[in-house]
Design an enzyme around this catalytic site. Structure first.
Site, short mmCIF file in Angstrom:
data_model
loop_
_atom_site.label_atom_id
_atom_site.label_comp_id
_atom_site.label_asym_id
_atom_site.label_seq_id
_atom_site.Cartn_x
_atom_site.Cartn_y
_atom_site.Cartn_z
N GLY A 80 0.85 -1.19 0.00
CA GLY A 80 0.00 0.00 0.00
C GLY A 80 0.88 1.24 0.00
O GLY A 80 0.66 2.18 -0.73
N MET A 100 5.19 2.49 1.54
CA MET A 100 6.42 2.07 2.20
C MET A 100 7.13 3.26 2.79
O MET A 100 7.35 4.26 2.11
CB MET A 100 7.32 1.33 1.19
CG MET A 100 8.68 0.95 1.74
SD MET A 100 8.57 -0.25 3.10
CE MET A 100 10.02 0.20 4.06
N GLU A 101 7.50 3.12 4.06
CA GLU A 101 8.01 4.25 4.84
C GLU A 101 9.49 4.57 4.63
O GLU A 101 10.17 4.94 5.58
CB GLU A 101 7.77 3.97 6.33
CG GLU A 101 8.65 2.85 6.95
CD GLU A 101 8.03 1.46 6.97
OE1 GLU A 101 7.13 1.22 6.15
OE2 GLU A 101 8.46 0.63 7.79
N ASN A 102 10.02 4.44 3.40
CA ASN A 102 11.42 4.77 3.18
C ASN A 102 11.74 6.11 3.82
O ASN A 102 10.96 7.06 3.70
CB ASN A 102 11.71 4.86 1.68
CG ASN A 102 11.18 3.66 0.95
OD1 ASN A 102 11.55 2.54 1.25
ND2 ASN A 102 10.25 3.89 0.03
N HIS A 132 0.14 6.67 8.97
CA HIS A 132 0.85 5.43 9.31
C HIS A 132 2.32 5.53 8.89
O HIS A 132 3.23 5.27 9.69
CB HIS A 132 0.17 4.26 8.59
CG HIS A 132 0.81 2.93 8.87
ND1 HIS A 132 0.31 2.05 9.80
CD2 HIS A 132 1.90 2.33 8.35
CE1 HIS A 132 1.06 0.97 9.84
NE2 HIS A 132 2.03 1.10 8.96
N GLU A 133 2.55 5.93 7.67
CA GLU A 133 3.93 5.97 7.17
C GLU A 133 4.75 7.02 7.90
O GLU A 133 5.92 6.78 8.23
CB GLU A 133 3.96 6.22 5.66
CG GLU A 133 3.17 5.22 4.82
CD GLU A 133 3.48 3.77 5.13
OE1 GLU A 133 4.62 3.47 5.51
OE2 GLU A 133 2.57 2.92 5.01
N HIS A 182 6.23 6.13 11.19
CA HIS A 182 7.46 5.33 11.11
C HIS A 182 8.73 6.18 11.00
O HIS A 182 9.82 5.67 11.22
CB HIS A 182 7.43 4.44 9.88
CG HIS A 182 6.64 3.17 10.03
ND1 HIS A 182 6.83 2.30 11.08
CD2 HIS A 182 5.68 2.61 9.25
CE1 HIS A 182 6.01 1.25 10.93
NE2 HIS A 182 5.31 1.42 9.83
N GLU A 208 5.01 -2.37 13.26
CA GLU A 208 3.78 -2.17 12.49
C GLU A 208 2.57 -1.97 13.39
O GLU A 208 1.67 -1.20 13.07
CB GLU A 208 3.55 -3.35 11.54
CG GLU A 208 4.56 -3.40 10.39
CD GLU A 208 4.60 -2.13 9.57
OE1 GLU A 208 3.70 -1.29 9.68
OE2 GLU A 208 5.57 -1.97 8.79
#
Ligand code: NAG
Ligand code: NAG
Ligand code: NAG
Ligand code: NAG
Length: 956
Positions: free
Chosen positions: A345, A347-349, A381-382, A385, A404
């Protein structure tokens, strides 16, 4: 609705307990699948993300002899910094292949004497330096030993260097590699994404490193604790822009190439790197002082202002976290980018968060309320992180649940800050707590926490990305925050983040920091939390208000199922019970044993007890019959006395509460009820019960609707249910309601099968077909209308949807159409559609498994999808299955309706027949499907006659 057959007032308490548990069982079985609200944050994209994995059977692992046969790196070397240069080619070479080339120099230091260098490298062709795959030099005074030989180990993804003598402890060395890789369309590592703009095919080079794909991009020590500083250089064409974690430092323009070098990153894990080359454009803001915030997307999407909403909420969300964590944003910029092809969905790079287009792009005209909510929560959410997970990173993937689960909890806090009017915090009950109750009530569930040694291979790592980690993690952390109180929780958290910044931790480090600030709890944070993280499942707490006695019991979907996983805590928990008596909040009570008595909970007369207020604890509650009666009558007369969450919970606990819905005006209790009805529909939509059920639920729904209309108080906070019933009766288009309410009422009526709806829907869709550039359907109704119109229609309607799908410029519109095309009842159309899913020019790879799931959701499509998947298993497995999370959802989605012995046998046979091919991460989903099917068979056998009788009587 009349009486419900499970709870009979004539039975004694013992029976009642059983009955209510059976009830909750039914409910727990029910799994919602609201398309628009699919919660796909970090990982899974598929709608029904209720899959979880079961523990891999504990075979005694034969310890491999050679260090390069271990999946974990030896602890003799630690990386310090990397210089990485990458040059992706956005045009194919003469053989039609897309390639990238690269160069990397990694400085590492030796902490234990060794004559081996083992570093990850996967699917890279390494250039030879004098006959070896790499070149080694010493740093400073150190002289590098000569290389004896080098080789690659395919299974464990290693490049190995055997040296002629040992590396010196304390010394540092540089390992140089040059390599070439394929920029494939496999959505893993450095990969390519394609799209068409103004008739021109465009190629984007982008990346997804989590969990084990950085090694497919450049040789690296690819474990989360192997943090290092990265200096990245990207070579790319004129007219394209290169992005990475850091800010661009310099751009050298030499015709026809540009070289973009980024400032060195902070110390970080390889799985958080990102490299992107595209001709995307951005919008930016500096609303947060000095922090550059940018949203990137296809030019057309930005021109259509689809990035505006994301840009609007990012600033406030970052501000919220800075305040909540009491720590400033650790980086100098925040980029977020929407990609046409992306498996997860989002990605928290670190500093460059990647998203599916549907999770970032919003169009005020075309998008629905559900789309908007999803964007806000995924962003929240991302961004959570950026501190928790990125700044402080768990040592190893076995603790993924903390990472998570944490983000899945605080995303509601971040989103609530950005959109305070949405009441979004309450939704954790629907989207996490209830969802995971259903999974964690299986005898084959597993504990949140696993031992480090249990998680080694990439497949085992990807199995960690499941509902238990995300949703149970969120639920128990929320409980922890509730019993410590939020200020205490936030204080401990801040201390944890500041202490371990740029480092790695294990989950008990967080407990230590919470313990330092926490007080007034009967045991240590460790002791309390161990019971929730080290044993699977959750308790049902039964309160007998006639005596004040309280008992807890492991809640199981099938109370007869055998739990063969022992627990050191014997399946008892330390349960924090927040509760109220007759509307007055009481002091939290801790249930520390199997049974206990709390005299204050003894009530009589008009008084009532409600435990687990706001469902702050991860457990279910049952009461004696009298107290249930008092609660239900309260719901009937003065439901405002209970919070929205508790109303939803009671409805989830007991079907009796459906009676009380006629005065319910809030969204969450309704959604809870409708989801429960869905289980019935799934179990019975292929049997004669369905006839009776349809008539009955339709009349119930009409009643509800009439009340809503008559009171003119239809408000669901802008939501429309997307459940598809059959359209029956009544035209509502000229009911005099304010515009917005009218839309809602129509949406409800249509999706619930009210008369005349079919004609209305058909006429809207036909209007659209006649003038494709003018879609008359309100965004909130599109899901319902498209699906119904295609279900009632034939090839013409379907083909029109296909054309609109192919031309859609907004990703969420494309998803709605893709899902609606699965609603047709025409078998050949469904079969053709199934074939399309394996043709990436028709359905993007990222969407293949979810499309098959949509088809399986359709009662006509289900057997076709099952046959299709069985017949093509090995092909699908090769191309889509490996280690992918969405793949286990495929098995889960297709088997959702399974409830006959025959289907169970088929499932078992499928398992046997394909053992040689394997199931990857779906192995576990398959076991789970078998357990669920068994439970469904049992439930249907026990209840079918009752249900048929009840519905038949009700509807006459
Ligand atoms: C990495 O790049 C920097 C800047 O170009 C250079 O000073 C440094 O020596 C390089 N390090 C290695 C190990 O090649
Ligand atoms: C790597 O080398 C093999 C064998 O020569 C070749 O088949 C493959 O295409 C190469 N891959 C890349 C990405 O260059
Ligand atoms: C973003 O914020 C601006 C300024 O508050 C507002 O005018 C605009 O409508 C917002 N855009 C979206 C898509 O919410
Ligand atoms: C993730 C990361 O390390 N980001 C760094 C990117 O580069 C900027 C400076 O350009 C640093 O401040 C960030 O910390």
């Amino acid at each position: 609705m009349g009486r419900v057959y499970y709870v009979s007032k004539n039975v004694g308490l013992g029976m009642l307990v059983l009955a209510t548990i059976a009830l909750a069982t039914i409910i727990a079985l029910s799994i919602a699948y609201d398309k628009e609200r699919a919660k796909n944050r970090g990982k899974p994209e598929n709608e029904a993300t209720d899959s979880t994995s079961m523990p891999t059977p504990l075979t005694t692992p034969s310890t491999p002899k050679e260090p390069w046969d271990h999946y974990r790196l030896p602890d003799s070397l630690v990386p310090v910094s990397y210089n990485v240069t990458l040059w992706p080619r956005l045009r194919p070479n003469a053989d039609g292949m897309y390639l990238f080339t690269g160069y990397s120099a990694v400085i590492f230091s030796c902490v234990k004497e060794t004559d081996l260098i083992i570093i990850h490298s996967n699917k890279l062709n390494l250039t030879n330096f004098y006959g070896h795959h790499a070149k080694l030099s010493g740093l400073g005074d150190a002289t590098a030993p000569t290389i004896q030989k080098t080789w690659l180990v395919v299974k464990t993804h290693y490049l190995v260097l055997q040296l002629r003598s040992a590396l010196a402890v304390g010394a540092s060395y540089v390992l140089h590699t040059e390599f070439q890789g394929e920029l494939a369309d496999d959505l893993e590592g450095f990969y390519r994404s394609e799209y068409t703009e103004d008739g021109v095919k465009k190629v984007v080079a982008t990346s997804q490193m989590q969990a084990t794909y950085a090694r497919k991009t450049f040789p690296c020590f690819d474990e989360p604790a192997m943090k290092a500083v990265f200096t990245v250089t990207i070579i790319h064409d004129q007219g394209t822009v290169a992005l990475s974690n850091g800010t661009a430092d310099s751009v050298i323009d030499g015709m026809p190439l540009r070289v973009t070098t980024f400032e060195p990153t902070e110390r970080m894990s390889t799985y958080l790197l990102a490299f992107i080359v595209s001709d995307f454009v951005n919008i930016q803001s500096t609303q947060n002082s000095n922090l550059l915030i940018r949203i990137w997307a296809r030019r057309k999407a930005i021109e259509d202002r689809q990035g505006d909403y994301a840009l609007n909420v990012t600033g406030p969300i970052l501000q919220f976290y800075e305040h909540y964590y009491n720590a400033t944003y650790p980086l100098s910029k925040s980029d977020q980018i929407a990609l046409p092809d992306f498996n997860a969905g989002a990605m928290e790079n670190w500093g460059l968060v990647t998203y599916r287009e549907t999770a970032l792009l919003y169009d005020p005209i075309m998008s629905s309320t559900g789309n908007k909510e999803r964007i806000t929560t995924v962003i929240a959410h991302e961004l959570a992180h950026m501190w928790f997970g990125n700044l402080v990173t768990l040592q190893w993937w076995n603790d993924l649940w903390l990472n998570e689960g944490f983000a899945s909890y605080v995303e509601y806090l971040g989103a609530d800050y950005a959109e305070p009017t949405w009441n979004i915090k309450d939704q954790i009950i629907l989207y996490d707590v209830h969802k995971v109750f259903a999974v964690d009530a299986l005898a084959s569930s597993h504990p949140l926490s696993r031992r480090e040694e249990e998680v080694n291979t990439p497949a085992q790592i990807s199995e960690m990305f499941n509902t238990i980690s995300y949703s149970k993690g969120a639920a128990v952390l929320r409980m922890l925050s509730e019993f410590l109180t939020e200020p205490v929780f936030a204080k401990g958290l801040s201390s944890y983040l500041n202490t371990f910044a740029f480092g790695n931790t294990v989950y008990t480090d967080l407990w230590d920091h919470l313990q330092q600030v926490g007080m007034h709890i009967p045991h240590t944070v460790h002791n309390i939390m161990n019971r929730w993280t080290l044993q699977m499942g959750f308790p049902v707490v039964t309160i007998d208000t006639r005596t004040g006695s309280i008992t807890q019991k492991h809640f199981l979907l099938d109370p007869d199922s055998v739990v063969d996983r022992p627990s050191q805590f014997n399946y008892t928990w330390f349960v924090p019970i927040k509760w109220m008596k007759t509307g007055v909040e009481q002091q939290q009570h801790w249930l520390l044993q199997k049974t206990d008595a709390h005299i204050q909970m003894r009530v009589s007369g008009e008084d009532w007890v409600l435990a687990n207020t706001n469902v702050s604890g991860y457990f279910r509650v049952n009461y004696d019959l009298d107290n249930w009666d008092r609660l239900l009558s309260l719901l009937n007369t003065n439901h405002q006395a209970l919070s929205i969450i508790n109303r939803a919970q009671i409805i989830d606990d007991t079907f009796e509460a459906l009676h009380t819905l006629h005065i319910e005006r809030d969204y969450i209790p309704w959604e809870s009820a409708l989801r429960n009805l869905d289980y019935y529909i799934l179990m019975f939509d292929r049997t004669e019960v369905y006839g009776a059920l349809q008539v009955n639920t339709a009349s119930l729904r009409i009643l509800i609707l009439l009340i809503l209309i008559l009171t003119g108080k239809v408000y669901f906070k802008g939501k429309v249910f997307t459940h598809i019933g059959l359209c029956y009766i009544a035209v509502l288009s000229n009911i005099p309601l304010p515009r917005y309410n009218q839309i809602n009422a129509i949406g409800i009526a249509c999706s619930m099968g009210v008369d005349g709806c079919r004609e209305l829907i058909k006429s809207w869709y036909r209007q659209w077909m006649e003038s494709p550039h003018h879609n008359p359907i309100h965004p909130n109704l599109k899901t319902t209308v498209y699906c119904s119109a295609i279900a009632f229609g034939g090839v013409e309607e379907w083909d029109f949807a296909w054309r609109m799908f192919k031309n859609a410029t907004l990703a969420s519109e494309a998803v709605r159409l893709r899902s609606a095309m699965a609603c047709t009842k025409v078998p050949w159309l469904l079969n053709r559609y199934l074939e399309y899913t394996l043709d990436p020019t028709k359905i993007r790879k990222q969407d293949a498994t979810s499309t098959i799931q949509y088809i399986a959701r359709n009662v006509v499509g289900m057997p076709l999808a099952w046959n299709f998947v069985r017949a093509r298993w090995s092909y699908i497995f090769q191309h889509y299955g490996r280690g992918s999370f969405s793949f286990s959802n495929l098995v889960n989605g297709i088997t959702k309706r399974f409830s006959t012995d025959f289907e169970l046998q088929e499932l078992k046979k499928f398992k046997e027949d394909n053992l040689h091919v394997g199931f990857g991460s779906a192995t576990l989903a398959l076991e789970q499907a078998i357990e669920k099917t068994t439970a469904n068979i049992k439930w249907v056998t026990e209840n079918k006659a009752h249900v048929l009788k009840w519905f038949t009587e009700e509807s006459t």
